[in-house]
Design an enzyme around this catalytic site. Structure first.
Site, PDB file in Angstrom:
ATOM      1  N   HIS A 186      16.568  26.826   0.035  1.00  0.00           N
ATOM      2  CA  HIS A 186      17.079  26.116  -1.129  1.00  0.00           C
ATOM      3  C   HIS A 186      17.020  24.596  -0.910  1.00  0.00           C
ATOM      4  O   HIS A 186      17.521  24.089   0.090  1.00  0.00           O
ATOM      5  CB  HIS A 186      18.530  26.540  -1.385  1.00  0.00           C
ATOM      6  N   SER A 196      18.732  23.592  -9.076  1.00  0.00           N
ATOM      7  CA  SER A 196      19.874  24.373  -8.637  1.00  0.00           C
ATOM      8  C   SER A 196      20.846  24.594  -9.799  1.00  0.00           C
ATOM      9  O   SER A 196      20.455  25.118 -10.836  1.00  0.00           O
ATOM     10  CB  SER A 196      20.527  23.682  -7.436  1.00  0.00           C
ATOM     11  N   ASP A 223      15.432  31.484  -0.470  1.00  0.00           N
ATOM     12  CA  ASP A 223      16.470  30.890  -1.305  1.00  0.00           C
ATOM     13  C   ASP A 223      17.403  31.996  -1.801  1.00  0.00           C
ATOM     14  O   ASP A 223      16.947  33.067  -2.210  1.00  0.00           O
ATOM     15  CB  ASP A 223      15.806  30.182  -2.495  1.00  0.00           C
TER      16      ASP A 223
END
Length: 298
Positions: free
Chosen positions: A268, A141, A238
């Site tokens: 995600h 991320s 995502d």
């Protein structure tokens, strides 16, 4: 971008969909602090600039090193959240893993977090028991975005040459915040458009319509040639799906060896929330394969 979730990812429907913002940030940080109080690292080392790394050592002589960078949208998170992953990699591949406890925005905007990561990389490369020609940079991320920026910074400074960027659903392009076609809340699990705007604003100190330094968002860097080979993994559900595919294409166009793994129907952070379903196992196996290949070849 599709929003059709893999049916096996059943926990997605129970995940909170609230955004991280100025009102919720103290609460989220406080709850994470309670949940993540003890590190499983072998040691925690304070670096010269004040940043810290959580260090995981293999049982035998190390083959190389991994600089790992945790996620959290630049505003939350801790190395402790990745304890099991870092320990697994240290033991499985005989790596010294250094997980960076970088300073968080908004208190410490760009370039402070990136410089903390570079300090961790320099510390790792300077260890006598680490082969400086077998160092991987990676993250998830926001940590993946920082790892991508770190690979570019390492190229530019010419002091350390990572052999791989291991990027899990990396946060690489602040301009995603300018898109008006993305759902503002309910559709995206774990990290949505409102959280994304807040995280980038905190990290950049401005919104994305302002003057943004290229290294703050690696997708803005014009010349990507000569950076380390990359593995990028992301799900089709995502928020970062489109920007990650675009970044992978630009790396490929720049002559960078790139492996892209797209997980159908995955949101995600899905591999951490639901690690045992087939789509998560395939993602994890692909990430392991990329690391194994580069360590064997280095």
């Amino acid at each position: 971008m599709t929003d059709t979730l893999d049916p096996a990812l059943r926990r997605a429907r129970m995940l909170p969909r609230a955004a991280v913002g100025p009102r919720t940030l103290p609460l989220v940080r406080g709850l994470m602090g309670l949940a993540l109080r003890r590190t499983g690292a072998d040691s925690v080392v304070t670096l010269a600039g004040g940043a810290r790394v959580h260090v995981y050592r293999p049982a035998g002589a190390p083959r190389g090193g991994l600089l790992w960078i945790h996620g959290g949208g630049f505003v939350i998170g801790s190395p402790i959240q990745d304890d099991p992953w870092c320990r697994e990699l240290a033991d499985r591949y005989r790596l010294v893993v250094a997980s960076v406890d970088y300073r968080l925005a908004p208190e410490h905007p760009f370039p402070a977090p990136l410089e903390d990561c570079y300090a961790g990389l320099a510390w790792l490369a300077g260890r006598a028991d680490v082969d400086a020609d077998r160092i991987v940079v990676g993250g998830a991320s926001a940590g993946g975005g920082l790892a991508a920026s770190l690979a570019i910074l390492a190229r530019d400074r010419g002091e350390i040459r990572p052999v791989l960027q291991l990027l899990s659903y990396p946060m690489v392009d602040d301009r995603t915040t300018l898109r008006t076609d993305l759902d503002d809340g309910a559709s995206y699990r774990m990290w949505n458009a409102r959280s994304n705007r807040y995280g980038w604003r905190c990290y950049l100190g401005t919104d994305s319509s302002g003057d943004v330094p290229a290294l703050a968002a690696p997708a803005r860097v014009e010349d990507l040639s000569g950076v380390a080979p990359a593995w990028i993994g992301v799900g089709t559900c995502d928020l970062f799906h489109d920007e990650d595919l675009a970044y992978a294409a630009r790396l490929r166009e720049a002559g960078v060896d790139i492996s892209l793994h797209v997980s159908p129907g995955a949101y995600h952070g899905f591999d951490g929330v639901e690690p045992d379903v087939p789509v998560s196992r395939a993602f994890t196996e692909a990430r392991h394969a990329a690391l194994a290949d580069v360590m064997d070849a280095a």
